[in-house]
Design an enzyme around this catalytic site. Structure first.
Site, mmCIF file in Angstrom:
data_model
loop_
_atom_site.group_PDB
_atom_site.id
_atom_site.type_symbol
_atom_site.label_atom_id
_atom_site.label_comp_id
_atom_site.label_asym_id
_atom_site.label_seq_id
_atom_site.Cartn_x
_atom_site.Cartn_y
_atom_site.Cartn_z
ATOM 1 N N THR A 100 0.958 -0.690 -0.128
ATOM 2 C CA THR A 100 -0.115 0.133 0.060
ATOM 3 C C THR A 100 1.019 1.040 -0.020
ATOM 4 O OG1 THR A 100 -0.148 -0.330 2.619
ATOM 5 C CG2 THR A 100 -1.886 -0.214 0.512
ATOM 6 N N ASP A 402 -1.857 -8.145 6.779
ATOM 7 C CA ASP A 402 -1.042 -7.899 5.539
ATOM 8 C C ASP A 402 -0.406 -9.065 5.237
ATOM 9 O OD1 ASP A 402 -1.738 -5.591 5.668
ATOM 10 O OD2 ASP A 402 0.269 -4.178 5.278
#
Length: 534
Positions: A100, A402
């Site tokens: 990200t 994640d």
């Protein structure tokens, strides 16, 4: 090329007209600068040596993180073009879950190149089209250098999950969290649909106390709330038959706000007696099915259970877990392989779940209810995350998410790629070579796109305290001589073969970052005016 006055001659007329493009250039310039400022804000948190950000809200809440999506999500961004970068990191979070920060840094670098190209007089549409071609070519290059991976290769999956965790606050616990993430995702894979995994089937429960080392994966079910102790109900049940109910075990109320005035003691006794009989009737029907553990959904309209009903349930030796959240019902019923029961009349034995043991255990400062040995358990997993304080706990949960996303990417698209800035430099080199074979404006724009990709290795080196110019030059040199998996080894502070160092990431993370960043930049380029609406 701000404020160019173009001379336009209309056919059939002798007059000439000047078109002022200054406003359009100013709007585009302002948009690019605003978006670039957002990208620069998260740039320092890229990579394993990246810095963390402390986010403080008006009400005093503090979050410590270096997850790009979290940082941008919590930032107050008012400029419309800058908001597009926030949305960009959100979409990368949805598609890949990791990368990200990378996607925003890439977009920032591409926008910087756009400024140079625009100042040289290139039209935004030409730049946009060339960038689109370059991104497609870049994805081809990445796919060509990817290594296929099998889900049976447990070690490769753990390596990619570790790489994702290495840039987090909890990186020292990656040896524990990475295998846990891999096992959790592999538990979910259904042989009928081997390429799809829904992370909603992994429940992450946070409990304060202990350290991240105490985090465990539970093959069963865990409830955050303790069992009801009122009237001495049981806290441990073996050979459990578990009922999940969505109705209330409490006296019924009138539909509208009404008052019933009772003037006589005998009438009051009758009301209380009726209430007792009503509750007893429900509990007898529950007891008949052999149910000895009851999970009760939280009720909004009236109390799901009263002290009186808890007293009778304790006498019937039924363990009660109340205040089960509505959104957890689907997960619980899938795990226990039971059906939620909305009415006492439908309470039958075949709707119950079965487990070897249901017990209340103390964890840290609180207590939880653990269900283990579930018969015909659904494909779900529960992870109990521990941490010494709330900030570490939240960051551990985000990091674990994640890592889970990285493993999910590998399940969806089974290819690995080197990390450490190696793929970016290789793509940059091949695009540069390709640009030389093209003619006209395209060649110029694709060369700029290739230069922008060098921002990733440059930033990795910069954040690690190395000399970025030396490192990137040496990287280019190594890649030109055919070492395509050479990248920056941040731990040793030098350039090595990154695959041998076990720094790998899913191909999907890199390809989606490139495609999404290019798409966002093209959209910002195409905007030439901002109009306020009511």
């Amino acid at each position: 090329m701000p404020g160019v006055q173009q001379q336009v001659t209309r056919p059939g007329t002798k007059t000439e007209k000047y078109v002022d493009t200054k406003r359009k250039d100013d709007v585009r310039y302002a948009n690019i600068l605003a978006a670039k400022a957002v990208a620069d804000a998260v740039r320092t948190s890229l990579g394993p040596r990246g810095m963390d950000k402390m986010l403080s809200s008006a009400n005093g809440d503090v979050i410590i993180t270096n997850d790009g999506a979290t940082i941008l999500n919590k930032m107050e961004v008012t400029q419309p073009a800058a908001k597009m970068l926030v949305e960009l990191s959100k979409s990368q979070d949805i598609v890949a879950g990791d990368g990200t920060t990378t996607v925003v840094v890439l977009a920032g670098a591409l926008l910087k190149q756009c400024l140079n190209l625009l100042s040289k007089g290139l039209h935004p549409t030409i730049i946009s089209e060339a960038f689109h071609k370059a991104s497609e070519k870049a994805v081809e290059v990445l796919t060509a250098m990817a290594i296929p991976v099998e889900l049976s290769d447990h070690e490769a999956l753990v390596k990619s999950a570790s790489t994702s965790l290495n840039s987090k606050v909890v990186s020292q616990y990656s040896s524990l969290l990475a295998p846990m993430a891999v096992d959790a995702v592999l538990n979910l894979i259904d042989p009928a649909r081997p390429n799809s995994v829904d992370l909603k089937d992994i429940k992450v429960l946070k409990k304060l106390g202990g350290t991240v080392d105490d985090t465990e994966m539970i093959n069963g079910l865990v409830f955050d709330n303790k069992a009801s102790h009122l009237a001495g109900g049981p806290t441990r049940v073996e050979n459990a038959k578990i009922g999940l109910i969505q109705f209330q075990i409490s006296p019924p109320k009138t539909d509208i706000e009404q008052n019933v005035i009772v003037s006589d003691y005998t009438q009051m006794d009758r009301i209380l007696k009726e209430e007792r009989n009503y509750i007893l009737g429900i509990i007898k029907k529950i007891r008949v099915t052999g149910c000895n553990v009851l999970l009760i959904q939280k009720s909004i309209l009236r109390d799901a259970v009263t002290d009186l009903s808890l007293h009778y349930l304790a006498k019937a030796k039924i363990l009660v877990v109340k205040d089960v959240e509505r959104e957890d019902i689907e997960f619980i019923s899938k795990t226990l392989n039971c059906l939620p029961i909305a009415n006492i009349e439908h309470f039958h034995t075949e709707k119950l779940g079965r487990a070897d043991l249901v017990e209340e255990v103390s964890v840290g400062s609180g207590r939880i209810v653990k269900v283990t040995g579930i018969k015909n358990m659904g494909r779900t997993t529960t992870v109990l995350v521990r941490g010494s304080n709330a900030l570490v706990l939240d960051e551990a949960e985000r990091s674990l998410h994640d890592a889970l996303c990285v493993v999910r990417c590998l399940v969806n698209w089974r290819f690995l790629i080197a990390g450490g800035g190696a793929p970016e430099i290789e793509v940059s080199r091949q695009l540069g070579t390709w640009a030389k074979t093209l003619q006209g404006m395209d060649s110029f724009c694709i060369r700029a796109f290739a230069d922008a990709l060098e921002v990733i290795p440059y930033t990795l080196a910069e954040n690690a305290g190395l000399n970025p110019i030396l490192i990137v030059t040496e990287l280019r040199n190594r890649h030109a001589s055919g070492e395509i998996n050479t990248g920056i080894n941040v731990r040793k502070g030098q350039i090595t073969n990154i695959l041998e160092e076990n720094v790998v990431q899913p191909l999907l993370v890199s390809t989606s970052a490139l495609s999404l960043a290019t798409e966002c930049v093209r959209m910002i380029l195409k905007i030439d005016d901002i109009v306020s609406t009511r």
